[in-house]
Motif scaffolding. Structure first.
Motif, PDB file in Angstrom:
ATOM      1  N   PRO A 105       0.785  -1.246   0.000  1.00 24.31           N
ATOM      2  CA  PRO A 105       0.000   0.000   0.000  1.00 24.31           C
ATOM      3  C   PRO A 105       0.813   1.290   0.000  1.00 24.31           C
ATOM      4  CG  PRO A 105      -0.899  -1.558   1.583  1.00 24.31           C
ATOM      5  CD  PRO A 105       0.384  -2.146   1.094  1.00 24.31           C
ATOM      6  N   ALA A 106       2.027   1.287   0.571  1.00 24.21           N
ATOM      7  CA  ALA A 106       2.778   2.541   0.647  1.00 24.21           C
ATOM      8  C   ALA A 106       3.668   2.769  -0.571  1.00 24.21           C
ATOM      9  CB  ALA A 106       3.620   2.588   1.925  1.00 24.21           C
ATOM     10  N   ALA A 107       3.839   1.770  -1.425  1.00 24.67           N
ATOM     11  CA  ALA A 107       4.733   1.914  -2.581  1.00 24.67           C
ATOM     12  C   ALA A 107       4.292   3.104  -3.426  1.00 24.67           C
ATOM     13  CB  ALA A 107       4.723   0.637  -3.413  1.00 24.67           C
ATOM     14  N   GLY A 108       5.236   3.926  -3.812  1.00 28.67           N
ATOM     15  CA  GLY A 108       4.944   5.060  -4.684  1.00 28.67           C
ATOM     16  C   GLY A 108       4.433   6.294  -3.976  1.00 28.67           C
ATOM     17  N   HIS A 109       4.178   6.214  -2.671  1.00 31.34           N
ATOM     18  CA  HIS A 109       3.668   7.385  -1.954  1.00 31.34           C
ATOM     19  C   HIS A 109       4.684   8.529  -2.030  1.00 31.34           C
ATOM     20  CE1 HIS A 109       2.253   9.953   1.329  1.00 31.34           C
ATOM     21  NE2 HIS A 109       1.071   9.381   1.130  1.00 31.34           N
TER      22      HIS A 109
END
Ligand code: FEO
Ligand code: CA
Ligand code: CA
Ligand code: CA
Length: 637
Positions: free
Chosen positions: A212-216
């Protein structure tokens, strides 16, 4: 509390576990290993001889029979000691070759290029993925570098002596090693040049952020505008092996790798403060912008995760699984719940931080290894709240639930995970005395939680699960998952033991009176459950009791519950990490970390020169293989 009542769970209730049992009975030989290389996929899918599923162990109808060995004496000297009738051999040391072109170890002419081809420093976690009865892939974390003990000509002028070249050596010595090992007769040896061998480092191993946090945006830096790519992993403490045979590396004290001050009023200020960034333990930020938060304020957000590595494919790209949260991950031991979901137990090793578990959304596919490839990208992360009545709640860290909302500055699940600690603060999780290894026992539904110590807890900060102020010696908690359902959100808990010297009443230790003068210890850190269900505890900090660290067997059932027995101890300055049994119980691997790191020790004047004892050789962190003389299960009759 009557433990025989509390522990009456049904370990074989789960459908998925029964299915696994059937597969294993078909495929495993008597000793529990896969019988041929052609069955590789099955070997890894079935969890190997490390952690894994209930079905990957011999069936146990009752709790473990007692251990049987002659205890070693407490003490402190320059070498290791193992119980009588056992042999402890060095398997692999810092600087040993992994590849055909690895340069010979030369501690006076170290280089990053050489270190990338050699076994790294300060071995911690040990995982095993079996290839056959006598061959396995050993996965070892290299947690940190003890700079002035490892590098010559540095101590007197530290930190100014930390040139870029020396920092590069440290970066290359962090991370992990995957090395094939092979047993001939009674002796295990590393297979230098095996096609599986791999070094993972803090700076040169490309990794993907996933989940879920990838690319944030808070993961983006000037080197990586996508927030999805990061080079390296560091401060890998303990970890785990998944049931499908991947290697989980837990990033722990990443804060120590950063220098610099954030720009005034920077939005990451509170987040970094919560994680102790910058810790300033290493000088890497003098030479590389990424370790200087004044230049790359987002870089610390790319560390503090659990990294998944496929040891079967040395060219694979490791993935940082953000769904498992960001904190000082001690370890990541996993188990399959009765409904087939994977549960990963994790401690956040900091004073007053928390205990977590992750429950996957999908189910473990026991027939198709590849189907589990991204299982760790979706699921629910929970944090523990302990109650006085012997129950505990696992509270979900889900964006939009309770206080985990925009109103508290959390815009999405990505931010809940990047700021896992603050999210858990908002939920009112129970502040613990430094959660270290957390070990589920698939056969009993029990989970063992090592709480190593907390010298800073005051009388008004004690709570039901951490009842001692100024807890110098640590304690061990037992969690019982109801009916063996590791995915449960309400569990029961009790103490196994409060550690420290039982002869000093003020300490409040709670050993079983059967414990000998050698059998008690302080500062539990790593642990392992052997194939018969016996619990083994490794320590980090026992020297404050006047004896070195080591490994103790712990009785967990019946009238002897709470009895410790001393099995192994390390040389002066060291701690013991990574205890790991082979599935047949006939070999126990242990990691001797930072030998010689006693007060004031330097490369030039170490506390010991273990294990080589050459007149000019530095001490070398090493993995040892322990076997019983003449064969048989380690530590048992
Ligand atoms: Fe790296 Fe928590 O020990
Ligand atoms: Ca540890
Ligand atoms: Ca463990
Ligand atoms: Ca430790």
């Amino acid at each position: 509390m009557d433990h025989s009542e509390a522990l009456s769970v049904n370990p074989t209730a789960g459908r998925a576990e029964r299915r696994l049992s059937a597969i294993i009975e078909r495929r495993l030989d008597r000793r529990g290993f896969i019988g041929g290389v052609s069955a590789l996929a099955a070997a890894t899918a079935l969890g190997g001889c490390a952690s894994g599923t209930a079905a990957s162990r011999p069936a146990r109808k009752s709790a473990a029979p007692g251990v049987a060995f002659e205890e070693i004496a407490r003490g402190m000297d320059e070498t290791h000691h193992v119980a009588a009738d056992h042999i402890a051999d060095v398997l692999i040391r810092w600087g040993d070759p992994l590849f055909n072109d690895s340069p010979a170890f030369d501690p006076y002419n170290q280089s990053a290029a050489a270190q990338r081809r050699q076994f790294g420093y300060n071995n911690d976690f040990i995982g095993l993925v079996p290839l056959s009865e006598n061959r396995a892939l050993m996965c070892v974390n290299h947690e940190y570098t003890t700079t002035t003990l490892m590098l010559p000509d540095v101590a007197a002028t530290y930190p100014d002596s930390m040139t870029r070249e020396r920092c590069d050596i440290e970066l290359a010595a962090h991370g992990g090693t995957i090395v094939e090992i092979e047993r001939t007769g009674e002796t295990w040896r590393p297979v230098a040049g095996s096609r599986y061998n791999r070094r993972i480092t803090a700076d040169t191993t490309p990794m993907e952020m996933s989940g879920p946090a990838a690319g944030h945006p808070r993961l983006r830096t000037s080197e990586d505008a996508t927030g999805r790519l990061v080079s390296g992993t560091m401060n890998n403490c303990a970890g785990g092996i998944t049931p499908w045979g991947t290697y989980l590396m837990a990033e722990e004290n990443f804060n120590g790798c950063f220098l610099g001050d954030l720009p005034e009023g920077h939005p990451e200020a509170a987040n970094h403060a919560r994680y102790g960034v910058p810790g300033g333990w290493y000088q890497w930020g003098r030479h590389y912008d990424r370790y200087d938060v004044s230049k790359e304020p987002h870089e610390p957000n790319r560390f503090g995760w659990v990294v998944e590595v496929d040891p079967m494919d040395p060219d694979s790209t490791p993935k940082k699984r953000t769904a498992l949260g960001r904190f000082k991950h001690e370890g990541a031991e996993s188990v399959v719940a009765p409904d087939g979901r994977l549960v990963v137990y994790m401690g956040d090793d900091q004073r007053f931080d928390y205990l977590y578990k992750f429950v996957s959304e999908g189910r473990v596919d026991t027939e198709n290894r590849a189907a589990n490839r991204d299982l760790l990208d979706a699921g629910t992360l929970y944090v523990a709240k302990f109650h006085d009545d012997g129950t505990l709640d696992w509270m979900p860290l889900v964006h939009g639930r309770g206080p985990l909302t925009d109103a508290n500055g959390l815009d999405s699940q990505a931010e809940v995970l990047i700021e896992t600690r603050r999210a858990a603060d908002l939920l009112g999780a129970t502040p613990m005395d430094r959660p270290e290894d957390v070990e589920p026992d698939p056969d009993t539904g029990r989970v063992w939680v090592m709480l190593t110590n907390n010298s800073r807890r005051t009388e008004d900060q004690v709570n039901t699960a951490n009842p001692r102020a100024e807890n110098l010696f640590g304690h061990i908690i037992q969690i019982d998952e109801p009916d063996g359902d590791f995915a449960a959100t309400r569990s029961r808990w009790d103490f196994l033991v409060k550690c420290g010297d039982p002869d000093v009443a003020a300490i409040g230790a709670t050993w079983n009176p059967l414990t000998s003068e050698n059998g008690w210890f302080a500062a539990p850190d790593n642990c392992a459950v052997d194939p018969l269900g016996g619990l083994w505890i490794a320590t980090d900090g026992n020297q404050r009791t006047g004896a070195t660290d080591g490994l103790w067997a712990m009785e967990t059932d019946g009238p002897a519950r709470g009895t410790g027995r001393a099995f192994f101890r390390v040389p002066i300055g060291a701690e013991l990490c990574g205890p790991r049994f082979t599935q047949d119980g006939e070999t126990l691997f242990v990691a001797v970390q930072h030998p010689g790191d006693s007060d004031g020790a330097t490369f030039e004047n170490p506390g010991t020169r273990w294990p080589d004892f050459g007149p000019r050789t530095p001490p070398r962190p090493a993995v040892m293989a322990i076997r019983k003389r003449g064969g048989g299960r380690v530590g048992r009759a």
